[in-house]
Write a protein that holds these residues in place. Structure first.
Motif, mmCIF file in Angstrom:
data_model
loop_
_atom_site.group_PDB
_atom_site.id
_atom_site.type_symbol
_atom_site.label_atom_id
_atom_site.label_comp_id
_atom_site.label_asym_id
_atom_site.label_seq_id
_atom_site.Cartn_x
_atom_site.Cartn_y
_atom_site.Cartn_z
ATOM 1 N N PRO A 98 0.811 -1.227 0.000
ATOM 2 C CA PRO A 98 0.000 0.000 0.000
ATOM 3 C C PRO A 98 0.840 1.271 0.000
ATOM 4 O O PRO A 98 0.330 2.347 -0.332
ATOM 5 C CB PRO A 98 -0.845 -0.120 1.275
ATOM 6 C CG PRO A 98 -0.158 -1.148 2.112
ATOM 7 C CD PRO A 98 0.505 -2.084 1.172
ATOM 8 N N GLN A 101 4.924 2.157 -5.213
ATOM 9 C CA GLN A 101 4.507 2.818 -6.449
ATOM 10 C C GLN A 101 5.037 2.056 -7.663
ATOM 11 O O GLN A 101 6.033 1.334 -7.574
ATOM 12 C CB GLN A 101 5.056 4.243 -6.522
ATOM 13 C CG GLN A 101 4.599 5.175 -5.426
ATOM 14 C CD GLN A 101 5.253 6.539 -5.578
ATOM 15 O OE1 GLN A 101 4.908 7.333 -6.451
ATOM 16 N NE2 GLN A 101 6.224 6.824 -4.719
ATOM 17 N N SER A 159 0.077 5.132 -7.527
ATOM 18 C CA SER A 159 -0.004 4.590 -6.177
ATOM 19 C C SER A 159 -0.449 3.136 -6.271
ATOM 20 O O SER A 159 -0.798 2.638 -7.354
ATOM 21 C CB SER A 159 -1.009 5.390 -5.349
ATOM 22 O OG SER A 159 -2.336 5.190 -5.867
ATOM 23 N N ALA A 160 -0.450 2.447 -5.151
ATOM 24 C CA ALA A 160 -0.817 1.027 -5.156
ATOM 25 C C ALA A 160 -2.199 0.803 -5.760
ATOM 26 O O ALA A 160 -2.378 -0.031 -6.653
ATOM 27 C CB ALA A 160 -0.745 0.473 -3.736
ATOM 28 N N GLN A 161 -3.192 1.555 -5.284
ATOM 29 C CA GLN A 161 -4.554 1.345 -5.773
ATOM 30 C C GLN A 161 -4.692 1.775 -7.234
ATOM 31 O O GLN A 161 -5.401 1.134 -8.010
ATOM 32 C CB GLN A 161 -5.553 2.117 -4.905
ATOM 33 C CG GLN A 161 -7.007 1.737 -5.175
ATOM 34 C CD GLN A 161 -7.269 0.254 -4.980
ATOM 35 O OE1 GLN A 161 -6.992 -0.298 -3.917
ATOM 36 N NE2 GLN A 161 -7.804 -0.409 -6.001
ATOM 37 N N GLU A 162 -4.004 2.841 -7.615
ATOM 38 C CA GLU A 162 -4.038 3.272 -9.019
ATOM 39 C C GLU A 162 -3.438 2.208 -9.934
ATOM 40 O O GLU A 162 -3.957 1.962 -11.026
ATOM 41 C CB GLU A 162 -3.279 4.590 -9.176
ATOM 42 C CG GLU A 162 -4.002 5.788 -8.586
ATOM 43 C CD GLU A 162 -3.140 7.037 -8.568
ATOM 44 O OE1 GLU A 162 -3.708 8.143 -8.522
ATOM 45 O OE2 GLU A 162 -1.896 6.913 -8.588
ATOM 46 N N VAL A 164 -3.424 -0.988 -9.402
ATOM 47 C CA VAL A 164 -4.417 -2.073 -9.499
ATOM 48 C C VAL A 164 -5.560 -1.668 -10.413
ATOM 49 O O VAL A 164 -5.996 -2.444 -11.275
ATOM 50 C CB VAL A 164 -4.935 -2.452 -8.097
ATOM 51 C CG1 VAL A 164 -6.121 -3.425 -8.218
ATOM 52 C CG2 VAL A 164 -3.823 -3.063 -7.258
ATOM 53 N N ASP A 165 -6.042 -0.442 -10.258
ATOM 54 C CA ASP A 165 -7.169 0.032 -11.074
ATOM 55 C C ASP A 165 -6.829 0.026 -12.560
ATOM 56 O O ASP A 165 -7.692 -0.256 -13.401
ATOM 57 C CB ASP A 165 -7.575 1.441 -10.643
ATOM 58 C CG ASP A 165 -8.196 1.482 -9.250
ATOM 59 O OD1 ASP A 165 -8.610 0.409 -8.775
ATOM 60 O OD2 ASP A 165 -8.250 2.570 -8.658
ATOM 61 N N GLU A 171 -3.292 -6.866 -7.098
ATOM 62 C CA GLU A 171 -3.912 -6.574 -5.804
ATOM 63 C C GLU A 171 -2.935 -5.841 -4.900
ATOM 64 O O GLU A 171 -1.720 -5.895 -5.102
ATOM 65 C CB GLU A 171 -4.394 -7.857 -5.121
ATOM 66 C CG GLU A 171 -3.301 -8.830 -4.761
ATOM 67 C CD GLU A 171 -3.833 -10.119 -4.150
ATOM 68 O OE1 GLU A 171 -3.346 -10.491 -3.058
ATOM 69 O OE2 GLU A 171 -4.715 -10.748 -4.761
ATOM 70 N N VAL A 172 -3.508 -5.153 -3.906
ATOM 71 C CA VAL A 172 -2.701 -4.473 -2.893
ATOM 72 C C VAL A 172 -2.398 -5.474 -1.788
ATOM 73 O O VAL A 172 -3.282 -6.208 -1.335
ATOM 74 C CB VAL A 172 -3.434 -3.247 -2.330
ATOM 75 C CG1 VAL A 172 -2.601 -2.574 -1.234
ATOM 76 C CG2 VAL A 172 -3.754 -2.258 -3.446
ATOM 77 N N THR A 174 -1.769 -7.263 1.720
ATOM 78 C CA THR A 174 -2.287 -7.147 3.086
ATOM 79 C C THR A 174 -1.332 -7.899 3.999
ATOM 80 O O THR A 174 -0.610 -8.798 3.571
ATOM 81 C CB THR A 174 -3.697 -7.731 3.211
ATOM 82 O OG1 THR A 174 -3.677 -9.112 2.809
ATOM 83 C CG2 THR A 174 -4.684 -6.967 2.319
#
Length: 224
Positions: A98, A101, A159-162, A164-165, A171-172, A174
């Motif tokens: 998370p 980059q 970023s991590a979520q970007e 993935v998107d 996936e990010v 965990t």
């Protein structure tokens, strides 16, 4: 447990690996990755934190990962930039911390000189490199080539979520199910061994510096 392989530091030519290893500097060559892959095709986790390097090395690592018979998971723990972002597209799965980059950009030359013909050749080489890079990103993300080119032109940091998107990562990461392990089985060297290594390395560096100074003195004397 899957074997863990490090992809950390710059992506360098095969014949430079020994020099980096000697000086204790993190770096990775295509050969070092290929030699680290298990012969039995068992699962692998690739730990990634690299600002990139030579695009040809990134391509070589990408192809090596693609050709591996086992399952490879790339874990982006800090940064996967430039050629390193190309390399990890060869993994079967990309997970990203998370706080990490992924960065992509167009290929570039550090220095180009010559006449207009030389510059045209350099431009064509860069365009060919861009096309090769795009092929890896398209295969992973499913995005249109033009859209990826726009991201590369903008030197895009994700970023991590970007990531993935956009499909550059799956996936990010965990950490809920992970436990700290304190045992000799985790592969960590005793601190005494680490201290001894750095002490000897510092001694060797000093020996080399002294030798270079003596050579310099001899050259000065010979020039008088």
């Amino acid at each position: 447990m899957p074997k863990r392989i490090k992809l950390r530091g710059p992506l360098i030519p095969n014949n430079s690996q020994e020099a980096y290893d000697y000086w204790g500097l993190e770096a990775v060559s295509a050969k070092s990755i290929a030699e680290a892959l298990p012969e039995d095709g068992s699962d692998v986790v690739l730990e990634v934190n690299s600002n990139g390097g030579l695009v040809t090395v990134g391509s070589d690592i990408y192809t090596t990962l693609k050709n591996y018979s086992g399952h490879i998971t790339a874990e982006v723990t800090g940064m996967a930039a430039s050629a390193a972002s190309v390399a990890i597209m060869g993994a079967d799965k990309v997970v990203i911390s998370p706080t990490a980059q992924i960065m992509i950009h167009k290929a570039l030359f550090g220095w180009v000189s010559g006449n207009s013909d030389d510059l045209d050749k350099a431009s064509n080489a860069l365009k060919a490199s861009d096309k090769a890079i795009i092929n890896a990103y398209v295969a992973k993300t499913g995005m249109a080539e033009d859209d990826i080119m726009e991201l590369m032109k903008a030197e895009t940091y994700m970023s991590a979520q970007e990531a993935v998107d956009k499909g550059f990562a799956d996936e990010v990461m965990t950490f809920e199910d992970q436990e700290a392990v304190a045992s000799l089985e985790n592969g960590m060297l005793p601190q005494a061994v680490i201290d001894d290594f750095y002490a000897n390395r510092s001694k060797r560096k000093q020996e080399i510096q002294n030798m270079l100074r003596e050579i310099e003195k001899e050259e000065i004397l010979q020039g008088l």
